[in-house]
Design an enzyme around this catalytic site. Structure first.
Site, PDB file in Angstrom:
ATOM      1  N   ASP A 291       1.394  -3.621  13.036  1.00  0.00           N
ATOM      2  CA  ASP A 291       0.892  -4.289  11.825  1.00  0.00           C
ATOM      3  C   ASP A 291       1.633  -5.605  11.613  1.00  0.00           C
ATOM      4  O   ASP A 291       2.016  -5.955  10.490  1.00  0.00           O
ATOM      5  CB  ASP A 291       1.040  -3.391  10.600  1.00  0.00           C
ATOM      6  CG  ASP A 291       0.243  -3.905   9.401  1.00  0.00           C
ATOM      7  OD1 ASP A 291      -0.772  -4.606   9.624  1.00  0.00           O
ATOM      8  OD2 ASP A 291       0.635  -3.631   8.254  1.00  0.00           O
TER       9      ASP A 291
ATOM     10  N   VAL B 160       8.957  -2.524  -3.632  1.00  0.00           N
ATOM     11  CA  VAL B 160      10.303  -2.948  -3.263  1.00  0.00           C
ATOM     12  C   VAL B 160      10.990  -3.568  -4.483  1.00  0.00           C
ATOM     13  O   VAL B 160      10.394  -4.412  -5.177  1.00  0.00           O
ATOM     14  CB  VAL B 160      10.270  -3.961  -2.099  1.00  0.00           C
ATOM     15  CG1 VAL B 160      11.692  -4.389  -1.731  1.00  0.00           C
ATOM     16  CG2 VAL B 160       9.567  -3.358  -0.887  1.00  0.00           C
TER      17      VAL B 160
ATOM     18  N   GLY C 103       0.793  -1.216   0.000  1.00  0.00           N
ATOM     19  CA  GLY C 103       0.000   0.000   0.000  1.00  0.00           C
ATOM     20  C   GLY C 103       0.826   1.267   0.000  1.00  0.00           C
ATOM     21  O   GLY C 103       0.403   2.292  -0.543  1.00  0.00           O
ATOM     22  N   MET C 104       2.014   1.227   0.634  1.00  0.00           N
ATOM     23  CA  MET C 104       2.824   2.434   0.729  1.00  0.00           C
ATOM     24  C   MET C 104       3.842   2.542  -0.394  1.00  0.00           C
ATOM     25  O   MET C 104       4.174   3.648  -0.826  1.00  0.00           O
ATOM     26  CB  MET C 104       3.561   2.463   2.076  1.00  0.00           C
ATOM     27  CG  MET C 104       2.681   2.762   3.261  1.00  0.00           C
ATOM     28  SD  MET C 104       2.166   4.489   3.346  1.00  0.00           S
ATOM     29  CE  MET C 104       3.688   5.289   3.868  1.00  0.00           C
TER      30      MET C 104
END
Length: 460
Positions: free
Chosen positions: A152, A45, A41-42
């Protein structure tokens, strides 16, 4: 009163998301992007190489459409600062943070070869599970002592690193929504009443937007351990919030009930980590680790005590036979219904090992695989063999079965059935096979049985 807004670990973009960009083959500073490893979501990679020395690293690049928001950029960079604040070998290392032309924000991490815990087969061997849990607890204990709560934790954020000739090691990833309680006040990245986390792994206090501490991470690790140990989550997804927020609803099925290979001590440690009230969980991740190691290394439980009549005649160490149940309740799945026909039950006479007689018990769920004996605790040990005579329509058939399942009183009450043991037939005789083949078409179909029992109580 309007409820507080909920914001999960994957923050919604402030405007319509832009098409993803592909950085493979491009340079970010001194790093050549080689291939994409994954996306969340952020950010995304990538595997990259430091062009001067050829060292392989992982680059986590913030999604460009999120990088335009100052609060999200702050949260992204806070992950790197948080990881360096803790500095533990079981937490992924972050070497640098930077911004490339075009507003690309990224940080440089160590490159790990392996797979997330979510991709390993389940259920996992207890010893390997304990080995990985030990390392996760070490990482969390270090984070909590540094004043950092992950918030999380889940199988996707626990990376299992494989090395030739060595036991796998574990690294905790993604501190993107972690909260650090530093000595100096910092600008808040969240507001009171918001909820961050992944729903299936969030503690009750996270669900209600309360402040959390390290015990919330212990709960999330307990959910992860339960999933890896049994192959399923402790609560059905559709009922998760309702069950979590009710302190009177029944707790999860003990892991060793679903997977007999899990030691009882390890099962109890996982259940304590899953306590709904924070004060009933382990106070620290170190305490959870100690309970896990003690549970998996504990000696086998002593043999159950024999019945009163066997105390003098039964040699020590022999496998006990079931005791007759005081009240034999009929399970809901076997209540007589017009569409299902009359419920069925059978009688078994279990031979005592001491040779001093038999114990008569009622049986249900007779099938080609085995049957379920309704009996009181203490139960015969798992994987022990019982010899018994089964009464089939006035005829007696000699049988041998192996104990493959325990259903204790508490769980039996939840499922609406008697306590007892599930047995698997060993080398059934031709007469028994003939009877079972004739019986099978008359048994109620799974579709007619209550859904909860059909899904949660595979007796055999």
């Amino acid at each position: 009163m309007t409820p507080s807004p909920r914001v999960y670990a994957t923050p919604p973009p402030l405007r319509e998301a832009e098409p993803p960009i592909d950085l493979v083959g491009k340079h970010l500073g001194p790093y050549l992007v080689v291939r994409k490893l994954g996306s969340g979501g952020m950010g995304t990679v990538y595997l990259a190489e430091q062009t001067r020395i050829g060292a392989r690293v992982a680059l986590k690049v913030l999604h460009p459409h999120l990088g335009q928001d100052a609060s999200l950029r702050a949260r992204f960079y806070a992950e790197a600062r948080t990881v360096n604040l803790v500095g533990h070998p079981n937490i992924v290392r972050i070497f640098d943070i930077s911004e490339a032309p075009g507003g690309l924000h990224y940080f440089v991490m160590e490159y790990l070869e392996g797979v997330p815990l979510s991709q390993l087969s389940r259920p996992m061997e207890p010893q390997l599970l304990a080995h990985l849990l030990e390392q996760a607890c070490d990482a969390l204990d270090a984070a909590h002592r540094a004043g950092v709560v992950h918030r999380d934790l889940k199988p996707d954020n626990l990376f299992v690193v494989r090395r030739e000739g060595q036991l796998p090691s574990l690294k905790v990833l993604d501190f993107g929504v972690a909260k650090a309680r530093g000595p100096k006040p910092q600008p808040a990245l969240t507001v009171v009443g918001t909820v961050l986390g992944t729903p299936a792994y969030m503690s009750p206090e996270q669900w209600t937007g309360q402040s959390v501490d390290g015990r919330s991470d212990i709960y999330a690790l307990g959910v992860t351990a339960y999933l890896v140990a049994t192959g399923r989550l402790p609560y059905p997804r559709g009922q998760m919030a309702e069950l979590l927020l009710s302190f009177t609803a029944p707790g999860p099925v003990p892991p060793h009930t679903l997977n007999p290979r899990i030691p009882v001590g390890l099962s109890e440690a996982i259940l304590r980590a899953l306590a709904r009230r924070p004060e009933e969980r382990f106070a620290t991740a170190f305490d959870f680790k100690q309970a896990v190691l003690a549970g998996v290394n504990a000696p086998p439980p002593p043999a159950p005590k024999p019945m009163l009549g066997e105390l003098e005649s039964s040699p020590r160490g022999q496998t006990p036979v079931p005791m007759s149940t005081v009240c034999l309740r009929t399970p809901r799945a076997h209540v007589s219904r017009p569409e299902a026909g009359p419920s069925r039950s059978w009688v078994a006479r279990v031979h005592r090992r001491s040779g001093t007689g038999e114990v008569e018990v009622q049986c249900i769920e007779l099938s080609r695989g085995g049957l379920f004996m309704c009996c009181a605790e203490p139960f015969p040990r798992l994987f022990s063999r019982l010899e018994f005579t089964l009464l089939l329509e006035g005829e007696t058939v000699e049988c041998v079965g192996e104990v493959v399942r325990h259903v204790e009183s508490a769980q039996a009450s939840t499922w609406g059935m008697p306590p007892g043991v599930g047995l698997q037939f060993i080398n059934p005789s031709p007469r028994l096979r003939e009877y079972l083949l004739r019986l099978r078409p008359n048994r109620p179909s799974t579709a007619q049985a209550p859904v909860a029992l059909a899904q949660e109580c595979p007796l055999l």
